[in-house]
Design a protein around this motif. Structure first.
Motif, short mmCIF file in Angstrom:
data_model
loop_
_atom_site.label_atom_id
_atom_site.label_comp_id
_atom_site.label_asym_id
_atom_site.label_seq_id
_atom_site.Cartn_x
_atom_site.Cartn_y
_atom_site.Cartn_z
N ASN A 13 -10.77 18.80 -27.33
CA ASN A 13 -10.08 19.56 -28.37
C ASN A 13 -9.67 20.93 -27.87
O ASN A 13 -8.59 21.43 -28.21
CB ASN A 13 -10.99 19.71 -29.60
CG ASN A 13 -11.23 18.39 -30.30
OD1 ASN A 13 -10.42 17.46 -30.21
ND2 ASN A 13 -12.35 18.29 -31.00
N TYR A 14 -10.52 21.54 -27.05
CA TYR A 14 -10.20 22.85 -26.51
C TYR A 14 -8.95 22.79 -25.62
O TYR A 14 -8.04 23.60 -25.75
CB TYR A 14 -11.39 23.41 -25.72
CG TYR A 14 -11.03 24.62 -24.90
CD1 TYR A 14 -10.92 25.87 -25.50
CD2 TYR A 14 -10.77 24.51 -23.54
CE1 TYR A 14 -10.57 26.98 -24.75
CE2 TYR A 14 -10.43 25.61 -22.79
CZ TYR A 14 -10.33 26.84 -23.40
OH TYR A 14 -9.97 27.93 -22.65
N SER A 66 -19.47 25.48 -30.13
CA SER A 66 -18.19 26.07 -30.50
C SER A 66 -17.79 27.11 -29.48
O SER A 66 -18.61 27.59 -28.70
CB SER A 66 -18.28 26.70 -31.89
OG SER A 66 -19.23 27.75 -31.90
N MET A 67 -16.52 27.46 -29.48
CA MET A 67 -16.00 28.47 -28.58
C MET A 67 -15.32 29.53 -29.41
O MET A 67 -14.16 29.42 -29.76
CB MET A 67 -15.02 27.85 -27.58
CG MET A 67 -15.64 26.75 -26.73
SD MET A 67 -14.48 26.02 -25.58
CE MET A 67 -15.43 24.63 -24.97
N GLU A 70 -7.81 33.26 -24.20
CA GLU A 70 -7.54 32.58 -25.46
C GLU A 70 -6.43 33.30 -26.22
O GLU A 70 -6.44 34.53 -26.36
CB GLU A 70 -8.82 32.53 -26.30
CG GLU A 70 -8.68 31.74 -27.58
CD GLU A 70 -10.00 31.63 -28.33
OE1 GLU A 70 -10.01 31.86 -29.55
OE2 GLU A 70 -11.01 31.34 -27.67
N TYR A 98 -14.54 19.80 -25.50
CA TYR A 98 -13.63 20.24 -24.44
C TYR A 98 -12.26 19.56 -24.52
O TYR A 98 -11.25 20.16 -24.16
CB TYR A 98 -14.27 20.03 -23.07
CG TYR A 98 -15.11 21.22 -22.66
CD1 TYR A 98 -14.55 22.30 -21.97
CD2 TYR A 98 -16.44 21.29 -23.01
CE1 TYR A 98 -15.31 23.40 -21.63
CE2 TYR A 98 -17.22 22.39 -22.68
CZ TYR A 98 -16.64 23.44 -21.98
OH TYR A 98 -17.40 24.54 -21.65
N GLN A 111 -6.24 25.03 -27.34
CA GLN A 111 -6.45 26.43 -27.00
C GLN A 111 -5.80 26.87 -25.69
O GLN A 111 -5.73 28.07 -25.42
CB GLN A 111 -7.96 26.72 -26.93
CG GLN A 111 -8.72 26.42 -28.20
CD GLN A 111 -8.29 27.31 -29.35
OE1 GLN A 111 -7.84 28.44 -29.17
NE2 GLN A 111 -8.42 26.80 -30.58
N SER A 162 -14.82 29.70 -22.72
CA SER A 162 -15.10 28.28 -22.53
C SER A 162 -15.95 28.02 -21.29
O SER A 162 -16.60 26.98 -21.19
CB SER A 162 -13.79 27.49 -22.43
OG SER A 162 -12.92 28.06 -21.47
#
Length: 398
Positions: free
Chosen positions: A232-233, A38-39, A113, A230, A237, A83
Motif C-alpha cells: 500500500n505504501y 503504520s507510517m 513523503e 508496504y 505514497q 518507511s
C-alpha cells in the motif's frame, strides 16, 4: 458388574473425585487488538529541516537531543526516513538509544513523503554527488563526525562518503549493501522499472520488483500484514517519477573499488574503509551474496559480517536482533549506551551468524554481561560480536 443407571452405579459415581468436573466461571474477557504497522509523519519527537546543497535542497529529519553524538541514516530505493527507520527507532529496545544519541535522517532528493515531482530539466545527482551532499548536512548542523547507518542504496552512499571523508565517520553499519557496479540483469530490470515509473506510474511489475528487492522471496508466508503495509505504501505514497530518477542514479553507480590489503605497512595507502564496519544482511535477502562480496573487500581487523535468519528486510522483520547488535557495536566504540535487559535473553545463539575479525567475544545462552563489562570494550576491532546460528549445518563464507 453394576449396570448403567442402577443404584450401585449411582453410589460408585458419587464416590469419584469431582475435581475434573468442577465448573469454570468466565468472569471477564479482554480483547487485545494488535498494533497496526503504520507510517505516520506526525511524530512530535522528529523535526524536519531543508538543507541547501550544491545540487538543490534535501529534507533532513532530526530525532533526539542535538547536543548528543550524531547518527546519520540513509534509506534504500522506494523508501524514505519514515518507511525505512521510523519503526526501528521506535522499537522498545531502541528508545533508550535516543537518550544517548541524536539521529539525523537524510532523504534523497524528491523521495520524502508528499514530495512534488522534480522539474523536467532537473538533473538528478549521481551516487557520488549524493554522497557529497552529506558534507552540507554536517556543515548545516555543525557536526564534526557521525556514525553512519545505511540500507541498500543509502548504505552505498554512506560508504562513498566515508571513503572520501574518513575523518568525518566514526563507524558504519551497512545493511544489504552492494559494493560493485550493476550487472547486466540488474541494469535491465532497473531500466525497465524506471521507464514504467515515468510513463505508467507504479505498475504491478515495478511493485513486485520493489517487494523482492526489500524482502526477498516467500514474504507473503512470513508476514502477510507487513507485506500489505508496504504494498500500500509503494502504491500510494511514492512519487513514481522521482523514484525513477533515484533508480537511474543507483543503477549507474560505479564500483566502490575497495581493496583488502593484508600487509600492515600498505594498509593505510589502500582504498578501504578505515573506520569500524558492521555489515548486516538477512538470510532471505536477495543481497546476501553482495554483502559477502563486500565483506571480502573490507579490512578483517575492523569489520564484521552478520547474517540474521528468517528475514530479508532486517529492520522490519527482526528489529530486536539488529537493535542488540547495533547497541553492542556502539558500545564497542566507547559509547555508554544503557541496556534495558540482560543480553543473554535476546542476543543468543539463535538467529544470527557473524564472521568476526581476529578477536571476538562469544555470547551464548549461558552468558550475560553487565554494563561495566560492555563498557570495557574500547574498540569494535578489538572485541567483535561472534554469534553462531548453527556452525554444523551451515557453512559461513567470509
Amino acid at each position: 458388574m453394576p449396570t448403567a443407571g442402577t443404584p450401585e452405579e449411582t453410589a460408585l459415581l458419587g464416590k469419584m473425585p469431582s475435581d475434573s468436573m468442577d465448573d469454570i466461571e468466565l468472569k471477564k474477557i479482554d480483547l487485545q487488538i494488535p498494533t497496526v504497522r503504520s507510517m505516520s509523519r506526525d511524530d512530535s519527537s522528529v523535526s524536519e529541516e531543508r538543507v541547501e546543497t550544491a545540487r538543490g535542497s534535501i529534507l533532513v529529519a532530526v530525532q533526539g537531543d542535538r547536543t548528543k553524538p550524531a547518527i546519520l541514516t540513509y534509506h534504500d530505493l522506494g523508501l524514505n526516513y519514515i518507511s525505512s527507520f521510523q519503526a526501528f527507532f521506535n522499537y522498545i529496545d531502541m528508545r533508550a538509544l535516543l537518550d544517548n544519541f541524536c539521529v539525523y535522517h537524510v532523504n534523497a532528493p524528491g523521495q520524502e513523503e508528499g514530495a512534488l515531482p522534480l522539474p523536467d530539466d532537473y538533473e538528478y545527482p549521481t551516487m557520488d554527488e549524493l554522497a557529497e551532499q552529506l558534507m552540507f548536512v554536517l556543515s548545516h548542523f555543525g557536526l564534526h563526525h557521525v556514525i553512519g547507518l545505511g540500507v541498500g542504496a543509502g548504505g552505498n552512499i554512506l560508504a562513498r562518503f566515508a571513503l572520501a571523508n574518513p575523518e568525518k565517520v566514526e563507524a558504519l553499519c551497512l545493511i544489504n549493501v552492494v559494493s560493485t557496479q550493476a550487472g547486466w540483469i540488474e541494469w535491465g530490470y532497473q531500466k525497465m522499472n524506471a521507464r514504467y515509473l515515468r510513463s505508467k506510474g507504479m505498475t504491478q511489475g515495478v511493485l513486485d520488483y520493489l517487494m523482492w528487492h526489500h524482502f526477498g522471496r516467500g514474504t507473503e508466508e512470513r508476514n502477510h500484514d507487513l507485506v500489505q503495509v508496504y504494498r500500500n505504501y509503494f502504491e500510494r505514497q511514492v512519487n513514481p517519477s522521482n523514484l525513477a530518477l533515484f533508480i537511474d542514479a543507483y543503477v549507474r553507480r560505479t564500483d566502490l573499488k575497495l581493496v583488502r590489503e593484508l600487509e600492515p605497512n600498505r594498509r593505510k595507502d589502500s582504498t578501504t574503509l578505515l573506520m569500524p564496519v558492521m555489515n548486516i544482511t538477512g538470510s532471505l535477502s536477495p543481497h546476501v551474496d553482495d554483502t559477502v562480496t563486500l565483506n571480502g573487500r573490507l579490512d578483517p581487523t575492523n569489520s564484521s559480517w552478520m547474517k540474521i535468519s528468517d528475514c530479508g528486510m532486517v529492520l522490519e522483520e527482526q528489529p530486536g536482533k539488529v537493535a542488540e547488535a547495533f547497541r553492542l557495536f556502539l558500545q564497542g566504540q566507547g559509547y555508554a549506551v544503557k541496556l534495558s535487559r540482560k543480553l543473554s535473553t535476546s542476543l543468543s545463539a539463535e538467529g544470527m551468524t557473524t564472521v568476526p575479525s581476529a578477536r571476538f567475544i562469544d555470547f551464548t545462552r549461558s552468558t550475560s554481561l553487565d554494563d561495566s563489562d560492555l563498557l570495557s570494550l574500547t574498540h569494535w576491532s578489538n572485541a567483535s560480536i561472534h554469534i553462531t546460528e548453527n556452525p554444523i549445518s551451515e557453512a559461513v563464507a567470509c
